[in-house]
Design an enzyme around this catalytic site. Sequence first.
Site, short mmCIF file in Angstrom:
data_model
loop_
_atom_site.label_atom_id
_atom_site.label_comp_id
_atom_site.label_asym_id
_atom_site.label_seq_id
_atom_site.Cartn_x
_atom_site.Cartn_y
_atom_site.Cartn_z
N LYS A 22 76.79 78.92 3.53
CA LYS A 22 77.41 80.19 3.93
C LYS A 22 78.81 79.94 4.47
O LYS A 22 79.77 80.59 4.05
CB LYS A 22 76.57 80.87 5.01
CG LYS A 22 77.24 82.06 5.67
CD LYS A 22 76.39 82.72 6.73
CE LYS A 22 76.50 82.09 8.07
NZ LYS A 22 77.68 82.49 8.86
N ASN A 23 78.94 78.98 5.38
CA ASN A 23 80.23 78.81 6.06
C ASN A 23 81.27 78.08 5.24
O ASN A 23 82.40 77.91 5.70
CB ASN A 23 80.01 78.13 7.42
CG ASN A 23 79.33 79.08 8.40
OD1 ASN A 23 79.20 80.27 8.11
ND2 ASN A 23 78.88 78.55 9.51
N CYS A 117 79.95 88.91 19.76
CA CYS A 117 78.60 88.97 19.19
C CYS A 117 77.65 88.42 20.26
O CYS A 117 78.08 88.09 21.37
CB CYS A 117 78.52 88.17 17.90
SG CYS A 117 78.67 86.41 18.17
N ARG A 122 83.96 85.50 21.41
CA ARG A 122 84.54 85.13 20.10
C ARG A 122 85.99 85.60 19.96
O ARG A 122 86.34 86.33 19.04
CB ARG A 122 83.68 85.66 18.96
CG ARG A 122 82.20 85.41 19.09
CD ARG A 122 81.80 83.95 18.99
NE ARG A 122 82.07 83.35 17.71
CZ ARG A 122 81.26 83.43 16.66
NH1 ARG A 122 80.16 84.15 16.75
NH2 ARG A 122 81.55 82.85 15.52
N ASP A 310 75.26 75.24 15.66
CA ASP A 310 74.43 76.10 14.81
C ASP A 310 73.02 75.53 14.61
O ASP A 310 72.18 76.17 14.00
CB ASP A 310 75.08 76.31 13.44
CG ASP A 310 76.33 77.16 13.57
OD1 ASP A 310 77.10 77.22 12.60
OD2 ASP A 310 76.54 77.72 14.65
N ARG A 402 71.31 87.44 7.01
CA ARG A 402 72.77 87.27 6.92
C ARG A 402 73.09 85.85 6.50
O ARG A 402 74.07 85.59 5.82
CB ARG A 402 73.42 87.52 8.29
CG ARG A 402 73.56 88.97 8.67
CD ARG A 402 74.44 89.09 9.90
NE ARG A 402 75.64 88.29 9.71
CZ ARG A 402 76.37 87.80 10.72
NH1 ARG A 402 76.01 88.00 11.97
NH2 ARG A 402 77.45 87.08 10.48
C1 EPZ Z 1 82.56 78.95 13.02
O1 EPZ Z 1 82.79 80.05 13.87
C2 EPZ Z 1 81.23 79.24 12.32
N1 EPZ Z 1 81.36 80.47 11.52
C3 EPZ Z 1 80.12 79.41 13.37
O2 EPZ Z 1 78.89 79.63 12.67
C4 EPZ Z 1 80.02 78.12 14.17
O3 EPZ Z 1 79.04 78.27 15.17
C5 EPZ Z 1 81.39 77.81 14.81
O4 EPZ Z 1 82.40 77.74 13.79
C6 EPZ Z 1 81.38 76.49 15.57
O5 EPZ Z 1 81.05 75.45 14.71
C7 EPZ Z 1 81.95 80.39 10.30
O6 EPZ Z 1 82.39 79.33 9.87
C8 EPZ Z 1 82.02 81.67 9.51
P1 EPZ Z 1 85.29 78.48 16.51
P2 EPZ Z 1 84.25 80.22 14.56
O7 EPZ Z 1 86.57 79.22 16.29
O8 EPZ Z 1 85.29 79.66 13.70
C9 EPZ Z 1 86.60 79.55 20.97
C10 EPZ Z 1 76.92 80.73 12.11
O9 EPZ Z 1 75.85 80.84 12.69
N2 EPZ Z 1 87.77 80.20 20.35
O10 EPZ Z 1 85.19 77.08 16.04
O11 EPZ Z 1 84.36 81.64 14.99
C11 EPZ Z 1 85.30 80.25 20.59
O12 EPZ Z 1 85.05 81.34 21.46
C12 EPZ Z 1 78.22 80.87 12.86
O13 EPZ Z 1 77.04 80.51 10.88
C13 EPZ Z 1 88.73 80.80 21.17
O14 EPZ Z 1 88.61 80.79 22.38
O15 EPZ Z 1 84.10 79.31 15.85
C14 EPZ Z 1 84.29 79.16 20.75
O16 EPZ Z 1 83.94 79.04 22.12
C15 EPZ Z 1 77.97 81.22 14.31
N3 EPZ Z 1 89.81 81.38 20.57
C16 EPZ Z 1 85.05 77.91 20.31
O17 EPZ Z 1 86.44 78.24 20.42
C17 EPZ Z 1 89.97 81.39 19.20
O18 EPZ Z 1 91.00 81.91 18.72
C18 EPZ Z 1 84.77 77.47 18.88
O19 EPZ Z 1 84.92 78.60 18.05
C19 EPZ Z 1 88.97 80.80 18.39
C20 EPZ Z 1 87.89 80.20 18.99
#
Ligand code: EPZ
Length: 424
Positions: A22-23, A117, A122, A310, A402
């Site tokens: 998916k990702n 979420c 996020r 995850d 999903r």
């Molecule tokens: C990706 O989400 C994945 N989704 C998530 O999978 C996964 O859990 C996550 O990476 C971590 O590995 C997809 O790839 C579609 P991040 P993403 O930006 O990119 C903070 C699933 O179940 N942050 O790496 O949204 C954030 O809040 C999903 O398939 C900021 O503060 O995650 C988090 O604490 C769930 N500001 C941390 O960084 C930002 O601008 C990591 O988030 C961006 C992120």
Amino acid sequence: MDALIIRGPAKLEGKIEVSGSKNTALPLLFASLLFDEELHYENVPRLWDVETTLKLLESMGAEYSWHKEEGRVRILPKVRERLASYDWVKKMRAGILALGPLLAKYGEARVSLPGGCAIGARPVNFHLDAIKKLGATVSVENGYIHATAAKPLQGTRIVFPEVTVTGTENLLCVAVLAQGKTQIINAALEPEVIQLGRFLMDCGARIQGLGTATIEIEGVAKLTPPKLPIRVPADRIEAGTWIAIATATRSPLELLSCPVTDMDSVFAAYSEMGVRFEISGQDGTVYVVPPEKLKPLDIETQPYPGFPTDMQAQVLVNLCLASGTSTVKETIFENRFMHVAELKRLGANIRIHGNVATVEGPALLRGAPMMATDLRASACLVVAALAAVGETKISRIYHLDRGYQRLDEKLRKLGADIERISDA
Ligand code: EPZ
């Protein structure tokens, strides 16, 4: 809304083909916005998030066809409106992945701010700070991000304060068509980022350092779609979820097309618990042999190559069944223990203190009604229900659909007593 009825404890047997990731599929599908020509994809998983992505692209003017059974997608990215509307982004936060490609290709993007979420706020501030540094003008009004580039974006040095997977993916899509060189410092190392980067390189992008914390991109004027269909690799989190299922039910299972090289931290954690893995050949066949008695474990989630967040909910269930005291520390998201309250309804012995869950095992889990809250939590509830004695009803399993392709059908084929019902 659908619900699942599961009667346990389940004893499973057989082989499972791991579906497309998916990702990886989502950023690859959004990257179609970088092109004028038609793109073809294969091994695309049959998921609600893929449906949402295609509908979102269609709402911009793109045309697509999706052969769900064969996993083939065709996209003609005729963009009429550079808008990713709230109607779609509210269903799937990954809609933020439209931002980078739209800005890079059209010099303009209007993308709904993805809401938070169940697992956290996020925010997307790192995405916005990065595109501003490349020269975009960014405003956030009425819940929408409006990014414009009056003149070509200029490559520069971007430092991410924290590792962000989709932030790195968005920035890759912008930098490949910006003028000059962009350096991404503290880039995400996740396989999904590498696979997107390799796709862009197949289209003529000039990228170095994929899979390291420093990625360098030399902008090019245009990208050319690949000749061969874009193949979505297998899903390392789905594969990990099957390992959790085999472990929780003490069922030796055979995984086919497992992305073995992307799963070291998962294999290491489960091996420490006593699970044995026989990895045969290059085709990703993995035979999972769980022990009768699981050993406890202290683990924390980390960005890749650390243990994936995850997989946190899934391993937590396994540790409820281990003999002894375990701890699970969640370092990525601030609210990713929503599944704990549900697991305690089955009899799990878990205490939360800050971002650490302490688990006493082995617990005798007994079936009870539960409610899914987010994608990976819903998978962990299925793992728990398969191990529990008696009947469990899991409601709101649209969360599951999903991100997992027909998990209930795959489980039934392995001998699980599981049925899907419509739930008012
Ligand atoms: C990706 O989400 C994945 N989704 C998530 O999978 C996964 O859990 C996550 O990476 C971590 O590995 C997809 O790839 C579609 P991040 P993403 O930006 O990119 C903070 C699933 O179940 N942050 O790496 O949204 C954030 O809040 C999903 O398939 C900021 O503060 O995650 C988090 O604490 C769930 N500001 C941390 O960084 C930002 O601008 C990591 O988030 C961006 C992120």
